[in-house]
Write a protein that holds these residues in place. Structure first.
Motif, PDB file in Angstrom:
ATOM      1  N   LEU A 143       0.830  -1.211   0.000  1.00  0.00           N
ATOM      2  CA  LEU A 143       0.000   0.000   0.000  1.00  0.00           C
ATOM      3  C   LEU A 143       0.862   1.257   0.000  1.00  0.00           C
ATOM      4  O   LEU A 143       0.487   2.267  -0.608  1.00  0.00           O
ATOM      5  CB  LEU A 143      -0.966  -0.026   1.175  1.00  0.00           C
ATOM      6  CG  LEU A 143      -2.024  -1.142   1.079  1.00  0.00           C
ATOM      7  CD1 LEU A 143      -2.866  -1.194   2.344  1.00  0.00           C
ATOM      8  CD2 LEU A 143      -2.904  -0.969  -0.142  1.00  0.00           C
ATOM      9  N   ASP A 144       2.033   1.201   0.649  1.00  0.00           N
ATOM     10  CA  ASP A 144       2.978   2.327   0.590  1.00  0.00           C
ATOM     11  C   ASP A 144       3.405   2.577  -0.856  1.00  0.00           C
ATOM     12  O   ASP A 144       3.468   3.730  -1.298  1.00  0.00           O
ATOM     13  CB  ASP A 144       4.211   2.057   1.457  1.00  0.00           C
ATOM     14  CG  ASP A 144       3.922   2.069   2.946  1.00  0.00           C
ATOM     15  OD1 ASP A 144       2.864   2.591   3.353  1.00  0.00           O
ATOM     16  OD2 ASP A 144       4.763   1.546   3.706  1.00  0.00           O
ATOM     17  N   GLN A 145       3.695   1.503  -1.604  1.00  0.00           N
ATOM     18  CA  GLN A 145       4.087   1.634  -3.010  1.00  0.00           C
ATOM     19  C   GLN A 145       2.955   2.230  -3.835  1.00  0.00           C
ATOM     20  O   GLN A 145       3.183   3.105  -4.673  1.00  0.00           O
ATOM     21  CB  GLN A 145       4.461   0.274  -3.596  1.00  0.00           C
ATOM     22  CG  GLN A 145       5.763  -0.284  -3.105  1.00  0.00           C
ATOM     23  CD  GLN A 145       6.029  -1.685  -3.673  1.00  0.00           C
ATOM     24  OE1 GLN A 145       5.200  -2.244  -4.404  1.00  0.00           O
ATOM     25  NE2 GLN A 145       7.164  -2.245  -3.331  1.00  0.00           N
ATOM     26  N   ILE A 146       1.737   1.761  -3.602  1.00  0.00           N
ATOM     27  CA  ILE A 146       0.586   2.287  -4.342  1.00  0.00           C
ATOM     28  C   ILE A 146       0.417   3.778  -4.054  1.00  0.00           C
ATOM     29  O   ILE A 146       0.175   4.576  -4.958  1.00  0.00           O
ATOM     30  CB  ILE A 146      -0.687   1.480  -4.016  1.00  0.00           C
ATOM     31  CG1 ILE A 146      -0.574   0.080  -4.644  1.00  0.00           C
ATOM     32  CG2 ILE A 146      -1.953   2.203  -4.494  1.00  0.00           C
ATOM     33  CD1 ILE A 146      -1.661  -0.891  -4.255  1.00  0.00           C
ATOM     34  N   ALA A 147       0.596   4.173  -2.797  1.00  0.00           N
ATOM     35  CA  ALA A 147       0.503   5.596  -2.431  1.00  0.00           C
ATOM     36  C   ALA A 147       1.563   6.412  -3.170  1.00  0.00           C
ATOM     37  O   ALA A 147       1.289   7.521  -3.643  1.00  0.00           O
ATOM     38  CB  ALA A 147       0.653   5.764  -0.929  1.00  0.00           C
ATOM     39  N   ASP A 148       2.775   5.862  -3.282  1.00  0.00           N
ATOM     40  CA  ASP A 148       3.869   6.562  -3.964  1.00  0.00           C
ATOM     41  C   ASP A 148       3.638   6.680  -5.471  1.00  0.00           C
ATOM     42  O   ASP A 148       4.017   7.664  -6.089  1.00  0.00           O
ATOM     43  CB  ASP A 148       5.200   5.837  -3.743  1.00  0.00           C
ATOM     44  CG  ASP A 148       5.743   6.035  -2.341  1.00  0.00           C
ATOM     45  OD1 ASP A 148       5.309   6.978  -1.653  1.00  0.00           O
ATOM     46  OD2 ASP A 148       6.611   5.234  -1.939  1.00  0.00           O
ATOM     47  N   GLU A 149       3.023   5.663  -6.061  1.00  0.00           N
ATOM     48  CA  GLU A 149       2.921   5.586  -7.517  1.00  0.00           C
ATOM     49  C   GLU A 149       1.633   6.165  -8.096  1.00  0.00           C
ATOM     50  O   GLU A 149       1.547   6.376  -9.300  1.00  0.00           O
ATOM     51  CB  GLU A 149       3.060   4.125  -7.958  1.00  0.00           C
ATOM     52  CG  GLU A 149       4.428   3.553  -7.634  1.00  0.00           C
ATOM     53  CD  GLU A 149       4.515   2.045  -7.816  1.00  0.00           C
ATOM     54  OE1 GLU A 149       3.546   1.430  -8.329  1.00  0.00           O
ATOM     55  OE2 GLU A 149       5.558   1.477  -7.425  1.00  0.00           O
ATOM     56  N   HIS A 150       0.634   6.402  -7.270  1.00  0.00           N
ATOM     57  CA  HIS A 150      -0.665   6.865  -7.775  1.00  0.00           C
ATOM     58  C   HIS A 150      -1.100   8.136  -7.038  1.00  0.00           C
ATOM     59  O   HIS A 150      -1.688   8.072  -5.964  1.00  0.00           O
ATOM     60  CB  HIS A 150      -1.723   5.765  -7.603  1.00  0.00           C
ATOM     61  CG  HIS A 150      -1.406   4.510  -8.355  1.00  0.00           C
ATOM     62  ND1 HIS A 150      -1.684   4.355  -9.693  1.00  0.00           N
ATOM     63  CD2 HIS A 150      -0.812   3.357  -7.955  1.00  0.00           C
ATOM     64  CE1 HIS A 150      -1.278   3.157 -10.088  1.00  0.00           C
ATOM     65  NE2 HIS A 150      -0.745   2.532  -9.054  1.00  0.00           N
ATOM     66  N   ASP A 151      -0.855   9.278  -7.668  1.00  0.00           N
ATOM     67  CA  ASP A 151      -1.235  10.559  -7.067  1.00  0.00           C
ATOM     68  C   ASP A 151      -2.739  10.790  -7.059  1.00  0.00           C
ATOM     69  O   ASP A 151      -3.231  11.654  -6.350  1.00  0.00           O
ATOM     70  CB  ASP A 151      -0.567  11.714  -7.824  1.00  0.00           C
ATOM     71  CG  ASP A 151       0.930  11.743  -7.626  1.00  0.00           C
ATOM     72  OD1 ASP A 151       1.413  11.206  -6.602  1.00  0.00           O
ATOM     73  OD2 ASP A 151       1.624  12.295  -8.495  1.00  0.00           O
TER      74      ASP A 151
END
Length: 106
Positions: free
Chosen positions: A42-50
């Protein structure tokens, strides 16, 4: 780098229901192994999807929100859009599966 904010019973309405973009809410607990596996995804998704906001709700510390949304299994990942619960994913899953399940909101 986007941060995944901790949301509480007191801040849920402002942070999630009143958000101007879709919000992915991770309902989790410290003792939950699958929750710990899902967290970096979920951290990665937060980083990759503004286009989406990602937050966490500790169900042990925020039982009011957990009860309101009927959380009985964790990790439970809900998507809220315009104040409405619009999608759900239960259990730890690979990133590509979560992105596929929530594609229309990312």
């Amino acid at each position: 780098m986007a941060t995944v904010a901790d949301v509480t019973d007191a801040t849920f309405q402002d942070e999630v229901l009143k958000s101007d973009k879709p919000v992915i809410v991770d309902f989790w607990a410290e003792w939950c192994g699958p929750c710990r596996m899902l967290s970096p995804i979920l951290d990665q998704i937060a980083d990759e999807h503004d286009s989406v906001k990602v937050v966490k709700v500790n169900v042990d510390e925020n039982q009011g929100i957990a009860a309101q949304y009927g959380i009985t299994s964790i990790p439970a990942v809900y998507v809220f859009k315009a104040g409405e619960h619009v999608a759900t994913s239960i259990g730890a899953k690979p990133k590509q599966i979560i992105e596929k399940e929530f594609a229309e909101y990312l």
